[in-house]
Write a protein that holds these residues in place. Structure first.
Motif, PDB file in Angstrom:
ATOM      1  N   HIS A  88       0.831  -1.207   0.000  1.00  0.00           N
ATOM      2  CA  HIS A  88       0.000   0.000   0.000  1.00  0.00           C
ATOM      3  C   HIS A  88       0.865   1.256   0.000  1.00  0.00           C
ATOM      4  O   HIS A  88       2.052   1.211   0.311  1.00  0.00           O
ATOM      5  N   THR A  89       0.240   2.357  -0.349  1.00  0.00           N
ATOM      6  CA  THR A  89       0.883   3.665  -0.224  1.00  0.00           C
ATOM      7  C   THR A  89       0.175   4.402   0.905  1.00  0.00           C
ATOM      8  O   THR A  89      -0.973   4.090   1.229  1.00  0.00           O
ATOM      9  N   HIS A  97       0.583   0.723   9.118  1.00  0.00           N
ATOM     10  CA  HIS A  97       2.007   0.963   9.337  1.00  0.00           C
ATOM     11  C   HIS A  97       2.727   0.948   7.993  1.00  0.00           C
ATOM     12  O   HIS A  97       2.526   0.028   7.201  1.00  0.00           O
ATOM     13  N   PRO A  98       3.571   1.939   7.727  1.00  0.00           N
ATOM     14  CA  PRO A  98       4.320   1.927   6.459  1.00  0.00           C
ATOM     15  C   PRO A  98       5.215   0.690   6.373  1.00  0.00           C
ATOM     16  O   PRO A  98       5.964   0.391   7.287  1.00  0.00           O
ATOM     17  N   GLY A  99       5.113  -0.026   5.298  1.00  0.00           N
ATOM     18  CA  GLY A  99       5.934  -1.219   5.097  1.00  0.00           C
ATOM     19  C   GLY A  99       5.356  -2.490   5.671  1.00  0.00           C
ATOM     20  O   GLY A  99       5.888  -3.567   5.428  1.00  0.00           O
ATOM     21  N   VAL A 100       4.288  -2.412   6.446  1.00  0.00           N
ATOM     22  CA  VAL A 100       3.681  -3.615   7.029  1.00  0.00           C
ATOM     23  C   VAL A 100       2.186  -3.615   6.691  1.00  0.00           C
ATOM     24  O   VAL A 100       1.340  -3.917   7.514  1.00  0.00           O
ATOM     25  N   LEU A 116      -5.136  -4.637   4.449  1.00  0.00           N
ATOM     26  CA  LEU A 116      -4.715  -5.468   5.569  1.00  0.00           C
ATOM     27  C   LEU A 116      -3.332  -5.043   6.010  1.00  0.00           C
ATOM     28  O   LEU A 116      -2.563  -4.497   5.222  1.00  0.00           O
ATOM     29  N   GLY A 117      -3.027  -5.268   7.285  1.00  0.00           N
ATOM     30  CA  GLY A 117      -1.700  -4.960   7.785  1.00  0.00           C
ATOM     31  C   GLY A 117      -1.691  -4.583   9.250  1.00  0.00           C
ATOM     32  O   GLY A 117      -2.679  -4.755   9.962  1.00  0.00           O
ATOM     33  N   GLU A 118      -0.549  -4.052   9.689  1.00  0.00           N
ATOM     34  CA  GLU A 118      -0.389  -3.632  11.082  1.00  0.00           C
ATOM     35  C   GLU A 118      -0.927  -2.215  11.257  1.00  0.00           C
ATOM     36  O   GLU A 118      -0.725  -1.344  10.408  1.00  0.00           O
ATOM     37  N   VAL A 119      -1.615  -1.989  12.370  1.00  0.00           N
ATOM     38  CA  VAL A 119      -2.142  -0.662  12.673  1.00  0.00           C
ATOM     39  C   VAL A 119      -0.963   0.291  12.897  1.00  0.00           C
ATOM     40  O   VAL A 119       0.014  -0.061  13.568  1.00  0.00           O
ATOM     41  N   HIS A 120      -1.059   1.488  12.336  1.00  0.00           N
ATOM     42  CA  HIS A 120       0.007   2.493  12.435  1.00  0.00           C
ATOM     43  C   HIS A 120       0.297   2.790  13.913  1.00  0.00           C
ATOM     44  O   HIS A 120      -0.620   2.921  14.721  1.00  0.00           O
ATOM     45  N   PRO A 121       1.587   2.895  14.332  1.00  0.00           N
ATOM     46  CA  PRO A 121       1.933   3.148  15.736  1.00  0.00           C
ATOM     47  C   PRO A 121       1.296   4.425  16.304  1.00  0.00           C
ATOM     48  O   PRO A 121       0.887   4.436  17.469  1.00  0.00           O
ATOM     49  N   ALA A 122       1.179   5.483  15.508  1.00  0.00           N
ATOM     50  CA  ALA A 122       0.563   6.722  16.007  1.00  0.00           C
ATOM     51  C   ALA A 122      -0.918   6.491  16.319  1.00  0.00           C
ATOM     52  O   ALA A 122      -1.437   6.985  17.335  1.00  0.00           O
ATOM     53  N   LEU A 123      -1.598   5.735  15.488  1.00  0.00           N
ATOM     54  CA  LEU A 123      -3.010   5.422  15.733  1.00  0.00           C
ATOM     55  C   LEU A 123      -3.161   4.504  16.942  1.00  0.00           C
ATOM     56  O   LEU A 123      -4.054   4.695  17.767  1.00  0.00           O
ATOM     57  N   ARG A 124      -2.273   3.526  17.073  1.00  0.00           N
ATOM     58  CA  ARG A 124      -2.294   2.638  18.253  1.00  0.00           C
ATOM     59  C   ARG A 124      -2.132   3.453  19.525  1.00  0.00           C
ATOM     60  O   ARG A 124      -2.823   3.208  20.519  1.00  0.00           O
TER      61      ARG A 124
END
Length: 186
Positions: A88-89, A97-100, A116-124
């Motif tokens: 994704h972009t 998360h960028p790259g995941v 699909l992927g890992e939730v962005h750390p800032a959002l977490r």
């Protein structure tokens, strides 16, 4: 997980575009034998495996990728529910998360039908989620284009006769071990 309607604004219309979506969140660890270890933590491949199973169950056909990348991922002669997964972009899924993270793209139209992927750390951090969390969201197709094979039921009489024969046995006299000379129902 959750299945529900999502309402998107429709340009030039007061009524929104209503689409059914399915989503889910995974966090924690896989089942373990004795005690949890670092290798038991969930990762991107766990959520991808679940998404691939959901895609098959919803009637999508996962392909290797677009036939002609110069067309932007769209191939006009592809079956309606052929999709492929690509990275994704940030503009496509800013909550990942960028790259995941990845998006699921229709091979026919080039439109994104899922993420699909890992939730962005800032959002977490904003949501107060301490551990890594993985999520997905998929569009449920309005009509399945898969061919459904229905096998005919066996005739009832055949099952009835077979069951009747299995339920009969010859009674034996416990003292002599000889039968009484007739078949009885058990």
């Amino acid at each position: 997980f959750e299945v529900g309607e999502v309402y998107w604004p429709r340009p030039g219309s007061e009524l929104p575009d209503e689409r059914t979506r399915v989503c889910g969140v995974l966090a924690g660890h896989r089942p373990y034998f004795l005690k949890p270890g670092p290798a038991d933590l969930l990762d991107f491949f766990d959520v991808r495996g679940i998404v691939e199973e959901l895609l098959a169950g919803l009637g999508y056909a996962l392909t290797a990728g677009p036939a002609d990348p110069a067309q932007g991922g769209a191939t006009s002669d592809a079956p309606p529910l052929d999709v492929h997964i690509r990275a994704h972009t940030p503009a496509e899924a800013s909550w990942l998360h960028p790259g995941v993270g990845a998006v699921i793209v229709s091979t026919k139209s080039g439109q994104i039908v899922g993420e699909l992927g890992e939730v962005h750390p800032a959002l977490r951090q904003r949501l107060g989620i301490e551990s890594r969390a993985f999520c997905f969201e998929l569009e449920v197709p309005s009509v399945s284009h898969r061919e459904v094979v229905v096998e005919p039921r066996p005739e009832r009489g055949l099952l009835h006769r077979r069951d009747a024969r299995l339920g009969r046995r010859r009674r034996r006299d416990p003292r002599s071990g000889r039968g009484r000379g007739r078949d009885d129902q058990v």
